[in-house]
Design an enzyme around this catalytic site. Sequence first.
Site, PDB file in Angstrom:
ATOM      1  N   GLY A 125      52.380  41.259  35.202  1.00 37.19           N
ATOM      2  CA  GLY A 125      52.370  39.846  35.572  1.00 37.19           C
ATOM      3  C   GLY A 125      52.807  38.944  34.436  1.00 37.19           C
ATOM      4  O   GLY A 125      53.160  37.783  34.642  1.00 37.19           O
ATOM      5  N   ARG A 126      52.726  39.471  33.235  1.00 40.18           N
ATOM      6  CA  ARG A 126      53.155  38.650  32.092  1.00 40.18           C
ATOM      7  C   ARG A 126      53.735  39.523  30.989  1.00 40.18           C
ATOM      8  O   ARG A 126      53.768  39.133  29.828  1.00 40.18           O
ATOM      9  CB  ARG A 126      51.989  37.840  31.565  1.00 40.18           C
ATOM     10  CG  ARG A 126      50.746  38.665  31.279  1.00 40.18           C
ATOM     11  CD  ARG A 126      49.746  37.814  30.610  1.00 40.18           C
ATOM     12  NE  ARG A 126      48.442  38.450  30.570  1.00 40.18           N
ATOM     13  CZ  ARG A 126      47.427  37.982  29.863  1.00 40.18           C
ATOM     14  NH1 ARG A 126      47.595  36.903  29.138  1.00 40.18           N
ATOM     15  NH2 ARG A 126      46.277  38.582  29.871  1.00 40.18           N
ATOM     16  N   ARG A 175      50.419  53.556  33.835  1.00 41.94           N
ATOM     17  CA  ARG A 175      48.974  53.436  34.078  1.00 41.94           C
ATOM     18  C   ARG A 175      48.576  54.282  35.280  1.00 41.94           C
ATOM     19  O   ARG A 175      49.444  54.627  36.098  1.00 41.94           O
ATOM     20  CB  ARG A 175      48.662  51.958  34.392  1.00 41.94           C
ATOM     21  CG  ARG A 175      49.012  51.030  33.253  1.00 41.94           C
ATOM     22  CD  ARG A 175      49.603  49.707  33.764  1.00 41.94           C
ATOM     23  NE  ARG A 175      50.211  48.991  32.633  1.00 41.94           N
ATOM     24  CZ  ARG A 175      49.554  48.196  31.811  1.00 41.94           C
ATOM     25  NH1 ARG A 175      48.280  47.960  32.027  1.00 41.94           N
ATOM     26  NH2 ARG A 175      50.165  47.617  30.796  1.00 41.94           N
ATOM     27  N   ARG A 193      54.646  44.671  22.065  1.00 42.36           N
ATOM     28  CA  ARG A 193      53.845  45.902  22.082  1.00 42.36           C
ATOM     29  C   ARG A 193      54.763  47.121  22.133  1.00 42.36           C
ATOM     30  O   ARG A 193      55.847  47.068  22.732  1.00 42.36           O
ATOM     31  CB  ARG A 193      52.961  45.954  23.335  1.00 42.36           C
ATOM     32  CG  ARG A 193      52.049  44.791  23.513  1.00 42.36           C
ATOM     33  CD  ARG A 193      50.924  45.124  24.459  1.00 42.36           C
ATOM     34  NE  ARG A 193      51.356  45.227  25.869  1.00 42.36           N
ATOM     35  CZ  ARG A 193      50.493  45.282  26.873  1.00 42.36           C
ATOM     36  NH1 ARG A 193      49.188  45.282  26.647  1.00 42.36           N
ATOM     37  NH2 ARG A 193      50.917  45.363  28.114  1.00 42.36           N
ATOM     38  N   GLY A 242      50.703  44.556  38.780  1.00 41.56           N
ATOM     39  CA  GLY A 242      52.009  44.768  38.141  1.00 41.56           C
ATOM     40  C   GLY A 242      52.074  44.021  36.834  1.00 41.56           C
ATOM     41  O   GLY A 242      51.103  43.363  36.429  1.00 41.56           O
ATOM     42  N   ASP A 251      50.336  32.113  35.188  1.00 43.37           N
ATOM     43  CA  ASP A 251      51.505  31.500  34.526  1.00 43.37           C
ATOM     44  C   ASP A 251      52.391  32.467  33.735  1.00 43.37           C
ATOM     45  O   ASP A 251      53.405  32.061  33.177  1.00 43.37           O
ATOM     46  CB  ASP A 251      51.023  30.361  33.598  1.00 43.37           C
ATOM     47  CG  ASP A 251      50.017  30.848  32.565  1.00 43.37           C
ATOM     48  OD1 ASP A 251      49.835  32.083  32.438  1.00 43.37           O
ATOM     49  OD2 ASP A 251      49.402  29.996  31.891  1.00 43.37           O
ATOM     50  N   GLY A 252      51.984  33.714  33.645  1.00 44.52           N
ATOM     51  CA  GLY A 252      52.824  34.672  32.923  1.00 44.52           C
ATOM     52  C   GLY A 252      52.730  34.556  31.412  1.00 44.52           C
ATOM     53  O   GLY A 252      53.475  35.214  30.676  1.00 44.52           O
ATOM     54  N   ASP A 299      45.923  47.449  26.861  1.00 37.52           N
ATOM     55  CA  ASP A 299      45.511  46.148  27.389  1.00 37.52           C
ATOM     56  C   ASP A 299      44.210  45.646  26.748  1.00 37.52           C
ATOM     57  O   ASP A 299      43.149  45.601  27.372  1.00 37.52           O
ATOM     58  CB  ASP A 299      45.354  46.198  28.923  1.00 37.52           C
ATOM     59  CG  ASP A 299      46.703  46.105  29.613  1.00 37.52           C
ATOM     60  OD1 ASP A 299      47.723  46.267  28.919  1.00 37.52           O
ATOM     61  OD2 ASP A 299      46.736  45.865  30.832  1.00 37.52           O
ATOM     62  N   ASP A 339      44.127  49.835  36.500  1.00 36.55           N
ATOM     63  CA  ASP A 339      45.440  49.336  36.077  1.00 36.55           C
ATOM     64  C   ASP A 339      45.502  49.166  34.560  1.00 36.55           C
ATOM     65  O   ASP A 339      46.580  48.925  34.015  1.00 36.55           O
ATOM     66  CB  ASP A 339      45.775  48.009  36.772  1.00 36.55           C
ATOM     67  CG  ASP A 339      44.690  46.961  36.584  1.00 36.55           C
ATOM     68  OD1 ASP A 339      43.553  47.215  37.003  1.00 36.55           O
ATOM     69  OD2 ASP A 339      44.978  45.901  36.005  1.00 36.55           O
TER      70      ASP A 339
HETATM   71  P1  AMP Z   1      44.277  42.365  32.976  1.00 36.93           P
HETATM   72  O1  AMP Z   1      43.019  42.882  33.574  1.00 36.93           O
HETATM   73  O2  AMP Z   1      44.087  41.263  31.992  1.00 36.93           O
HETATM   74  O3  AMP Z   1      45.065  43.480  32.368  1.00 36.93           O
HETATM   75  O4  AMP Z   1      45.149  41.711  34.129  1.00 36.93           O
HETATM   76  C1  AMP Z   1      45.200  42.160  35.464  1.00 36.93           C
HETATM   77  C2  AMP Z   1      46.493  41.760  36.138  1.00 36.93           C
HETATM   78  O5  AMP Z   1      46.692  40.361  36.090  1.00 36.93           O
HETATM   79  C3  AMP Z   1      47.728  42.381  35.514  1.00 36.93           C
HETATM   80  O6  AMP Z   1      48.593  42.703  36.558  1.00 36.93           O
HETATM   81  C4  AMP Z   1      48.274  41.274  34.657  1.00 36.93           C
HETATM   82  O7  AMP Z   1      49.651  41.384  34.462  1.00 36.93           O
HETATM   83  C5  AMP Z   1      47.924  40.037  35.450  1.00 36.93           C
HETATM   84  N1  AMP Z   1      47.746  38.838  34.623  1.00 36.93           N
HETATM   85  C6  AMP Z   1      46.731  38.569  33.778  1.00 36.93           C
HETATM   86  N2  AMP Z   1      46.914  37.367  33.187  1.00 36.93           N
HETATM   87  C7  AMP Z   1      48.062  36.865  33.663  1.00 36.93           C
HETATM   88  C8  AMP Z   1      48.802  35.659  33.451  1.00 36.93           C
HETATM   89  N3  AMP Z   1      48.387  34.717  32.611  1.00 36.93           N
HETATM   90  N4  AMP Z   1      49.949  35.504  34.136  1.00 36.93           N
HETATM   91  C9  AMP Z   1      50.382  36.426  35.000  1.00 36.93           C
HETATM   92  N5  AMP Z   1      49.748  37.575  35.249  1.00 36.93           N
HETATM   93  C10 AMP Z   1      48.597  37.804  34.592  1.00 36.93           C
HETATM   94 MG    MG Z   2      46.086  44.821  32.440  1.00 34.51          MG
END
Ligand code: AMP
Ligand code: MG
Length: 531
Positions: free
Chosen positions: A103-104, A195, A188, A101, A137-138, A292, A282
């Site tokens: 996450g940040r 997705r 963005r 989801g 940490d978001g 992303d 995702d």
């Molecule tokens: P990514 O492959 O970088 O797109 O990240 C995969 C998942 O991890 C996604 O759901 C992001 O929202 C979450 N995510 C990545 N980095 C962070 C972060 N620093 N804090 C919270 N969620 C994160």
């Molecule tokens: Mg991502």
Amino acid sequence: MGIQLPTSPLSWDHSFFQLGAPFFTELKPTPLPSPYWVGVNQALAKDLGWWQSEGADGPQNDPFNDVALQVLTGNAQLPGMQPLASVYSGHQFGVWAGQLGDGRAILLGATASNPNLGPQEVQLKGSGPTPYSRRADGRAVLRSSIREYLASEAMHALGVPTSRALCITGSDAPVWRETLETAAVVTRVAPSFLRFGHFEHFAARGDVASLHRLLRFAWSNYFPECASASGHETGQETEATTKTALATQQATGLLQAVTQRTARLMAHWQAIGFCHGVMNTDNMSLLGLTLDYGPFQFLDAFVPDHICNHTDSQGRYAYDQQPRVAHWNLYRLARALMPLIQDPESAQAALDVFEPEFMATYRRLMRAKLGWQQPQVEGTQEGLEIDQTLLQGLLDLLATEGTDYPLFWRRLSWAVVEHQTAHPPVDSPRLTELRDLFLDRPRFDAWWAQYQRLWSMAPPDGRAMLRTNPKFVLRNHLAEEAIQRAKNKDFSGVTELLHVLQTPFDEHPESESLADFPPEWAASIEISCSS
Ligand code: AMP
Ligand code: MG
């Protein structure tokens, strides 16, 4: 001067919000202390109708500018915004990862300020934890935010479908990665951030009602090609079709359209030499956008099995694997849509458009790089020779030598222009420069001779090649240099790079050093998922 955000609630469109509860959690961004501007993309602000040229007291004391700074850092909200984080799931490195989801990232809503553009979703990335942050940490760090900001705009200027980036704001708030870094937020913009993983999420839970809702939402908002192909304008039931049959038809149409768009996107990536680095489902845009930006890289040397993501030890997402992985990801999407499509043969037929669509687009893009912009060579003997012998021979040569990919294409363009001028110089300095890229000169000469033989059929358009093969590419070391300066609060490198990357076909003689070979230390840059 600066970004002026709309203050009327009517300027916002909340179609994603209207999907309802299972799709997201409403929440506000978490504030960051004492934000400052790191980069402002005037071109996009203007496109959105969010640019105001005259502040009351100049930029420093401009009240709008300050409001925008606070809002786009997540420290305040304006009337009409409905911030939320959406939920999705996905396959990461080929393995089902379950619920993920935003996450940040927090969606503020979709702006409808420029009716010519259609609603554009505005999302803050790095704006604090959400229920989907798992244990992270978001936040996003300055380094990765600068990379995403510059890459989005570079891709847009190259004509590659992509999310865009309006601005970066920074704060001195500490963020821990491998070392202590500081926080940043990228704003963005995209028509939608849907997705593959959004469909996978509800399929995994057996929530067919939500799959239906999501299908109708995506189908009617973002896939006009489906609506016109099936003859249904709005997705409403007709007497002749039952509800189930209609969903089947729409889901199959959607899968085929996503397959087509994704195949075209892969053709663009391969043609320009872009490696995404984390093609998890995702991170795959339903709309066929590049999404992303993490450990991505624009190729320096042409190394087909190049791995840009330091975390990807197996090379699953290596440059030459990207089309195959995209197709694999489309199979995951197809599986998620099966409760709606129902018939495996229809799903397979929709997935089968990938290969022909990819090849047709890739060949068209590569021919354009070689100077044949027009479809006149299509279907001719010469066209076949270009695709099968000339192009393949070239790629083999570049791969054998590890030739610098951007410089090869730019120098080739100039060599063609030089050759075609009324009085070409006898010593052909441009051709010499091109030839200098190769160690095996006889092999290059043989290729050049074959290329020239094909000019008798249709001469390449050298000037058009200069508008197809960019002079400026966001190489890792260029981003790295701008990042190092930005860490010392000097954002001029970010501004200069944005400028040349937004107009990458222009000469920009004042920025010549940004168009050169990478320095030796570039090979030791390690970009991982940590961002
Ligand atoms: P990514 O492959 O970088 O797109 O990240 C995969 C998942 O991890 C996604 O759901 C992001 O929202 C979450 N995510 C990545 N980095 C962070 C972060 N620093 N804090 C919270 N969620 C994160
Ligand atoms: Mg991502």
